[in-house]
Design an enzyme around this catalytic site. Structure first.
Site, PDB file in Angstrom:
ATOM      1  N   GLY A 309       0.818  -1.216   0.000  1.00  0.00           N
ATOM      2  CA  GLY A 309       0.000   0.000   0.000  1.00  0.00           C
ATOM      3  C   GLY A 309       0.845   1.256   0.000  1.00  0.00           C
ATOM      4  O   GLY A 309       0.366   2.344   0.308  1.00  0.00           O
ATOM      5  N   LYS A 310       2.152   1.124  -0.338  1.00  0.00           N
ATOM      6  CA  LYS A 310       3.022   2.306  -0.340  1.00  0.00           C
ATOM      7  C   LYS A 310       2.917   3.069  -1.661  1.00  0.00           C
ATOM      8  O   LYS A 310       3.211   4.254  -1.733  1.00  0.00           O
ATOM      9  CB  LYS A 310       4.476   1.881  -0.113  1.00  0.00           C
ATOM     10  N   VAL A 311       2.573   2.337  -2.707  1.00  0.00           N
ATOM     11  CA  VAL A 311       2.443   2.943  -4.042  1.00  0.00           C
ATOM     12  C   VAL A 311       1.086   2.527  -4.592  1.00  0.00           C
ATOM     13  O   VAL A 311       0.689   1.359  -4.457  1.00  0.00           O
ATOM     14  CB  VAL A 311       3.576   2.444  -4.969  1.00  0.00           C
TER      15      VAL A 311
END
Ligand SMILES: NC(=O)c1ccc[n+]([C@@H]2O[C@H](COP(=O)([O-])OP(=O)(O)OC[C@H]3O[C@@H](n4cnc5c(N)ncnc54)[C@H](O)[C@@H]3O)[C@@H](O)[C@H]2O)c1
Length: 387
Positions: A309-311
């Site tokens: 869920g970082k990008v």
């Protein structure tokens, strides 16, 4: 042999310190470099660097996108003279906040204090350097006295500041920058820390104990019974709050190391810990020598970051990794950005907005917690079990 500080009386350092002084290089937006990147950098890592320049200058800096841009800095970049690129980017509003190793901020202080680091050779006799009291960072050479005098300035600053109690690194560096501006007028042209204070750019350090700044803070606690200490929780929450407030978010990652994760963990902190569905980064640029195959975070690709869920999953075309030495690639990247039509943006000056942004994070986190509680109680209620 008993340990002693580098340097012994009677030795001359001159032979090692005769190289040209290292000065911070300031990119000016050279059209020739833009042409080289657009026309000449076509494949392999030149192609990736060209893509990175395009994504940054055309998309991330597009005023309509209003992207909040974090720059992470690892590797010995200020000793190598790259602080001027960072200064130019901050002054032009092209980066909104920084996460750096403590070492880069510590070594930046030498330039603010007008000490000289010299160009040299990596192929020198290190025992002779030690005898002569000369410190080496690959091919950057400087007298050990530079360390001692920079340390003395840090300790004087800490005493002068009267700071006592837990503090975010952004606040510590802001106060340090203001002190530099006062003590050494004009040094913002030669110092990232001073320029950041002047431009309102928050500076974070992901591992505050791991540099000579941290070492001098530790001294102050032990020797002066000070309660001044770095509060990493405040740093984590401030970075989250800045990312939460971004209309769009993007990063430029130099090297890897802990600054890379400290930036990228903001989105997982938001969704995984605070329950705020902010989504991941919209843009991701990394210039690194790290490889993906060892499994470390430093070499992890934007695609892997999607799973955390970082990008954002839909934006992989707006992510790129250029496998290059930052000391070559970053000045080219900055020349390109400075010379682009979007080469100046209104600065966000986030250092002055941290309390407001934190209050917004608290508000959203409380709302998310209440929603989770009410969703859970709805699930537990007898009505929800009726199909
Ligand atoms: N006196 C001091 O204050 C001092 C001095 C040196 C290091 N340190 C500390 O040691 C730690 C390690 O520092 P570091 O940043 O040198 O770590 P490092 O050398 O481990 O580099 C960090 C990351 O950047 C990459 N990298 C390094 N140089 C690069 C380059 N030229 N181009 C592209 N990628 C590159 C590395 O592969 C790695 O992933 C930091 O926490 C730092 O604060 C302190």
């Amino acid at each position: 042999m008993p340990h002693r500080a580098p340097g012994s009386p009677g030795h001359s350092r001159q032979q090692f310190l005769s190289g040209k002084p290292i000065r911070y290089y300031r990119p000016k937006g050279s059209p020739d470099i833009r042409q080289l990147v657009d026309e000449g950098f076509q494949a392999f890592n030149a192609g990736r660097l060209s893509e990175a320049c395009g994504i940054f200058s055309q998309k991330m800096l597009d005023p309509a996108e209003d992207t909040t841009i974090g720059l992470t800095v690892a590797g010995a970049l200020t000793p190598a003279g790259l602080g001027g690129c960072v200064i130019e980017m901050m002054e032009r509003g092209l980066v909104d906040f920084l996460i750096s190793t403590g070492a880069n901020l510590y070594h930046d202080l030498h330039y603010a204090l007008n000490f000289t680091l010299h160009r040299g050779s990596p192929f020198v006799d290190d025992v002779a350097l030690y005898e002569d009291g000369v410190i080496r960072i690959y091919d950057v050479l400087f007298p050990a006295t530079v360390l001692l005098e920079t340390d003395a300035y840090i300790r004087d600053f800490i005493l002068r500041s009267g700071l006592d109690g837990p503090i975010a690194t952004s606040e510590f560096h802001y106060r340090l920058g203001l002190d530099l501006l006062e003590q050494y007028p004009g040094c913002e042209e030669h110092s990232v820390v001073a320029r950041a204070a002047r431009a309102g750019v928050p500076l974070y350090t992901s591992s505050p104990g791991d540099s000579s700044i941290g070492m001098n803070l530790a001294y102050h606690e032990l020797m002066n019974n000070s309660r001044l200490m770095i509060d990493p929780n405040r740093d984590v929450n401030e970075v989250c709050a800045i990312v939460l407030a971004g209309k769009r978010n993007g990063c430029v990652i130099l090297g890897g190391g802990s600054p890379k994760n400290f930036y990228l963990q903001a989105q997982p902190t938001l969704w995984e810990v605070y329950g705020i569905p902010k989504g991941g980064n919209d843009y991701f640029i990394q210039i690194t020598t790290d490889q993906v195959v060892w499994g470390g975070l430093s070499g992890a690709t934007p695609a892997e970051a999607v799973s955390w869920g970082k990008v954002n999953p839909g934006v992989l075309p707006d992510t790129v990794v250029a496998y290059c030495d930052s000391t070559i690639a970053f000045p080219i990247f900055c020349e390109y950005a400075v010379g682009s039509p979007n080469g100046r943006r209104q600065r966000k000056e986030l250092v002055h907005k941290r309390d407001e942004l934190l209050a917004n994070l608290v508000r959203d986190a409380r709302a998310a917690r209440e929603k989770r509680a009410s969703d859970a109680s709805a699930l537990d209620s007898p009505v929800s079990n009726v199909k």
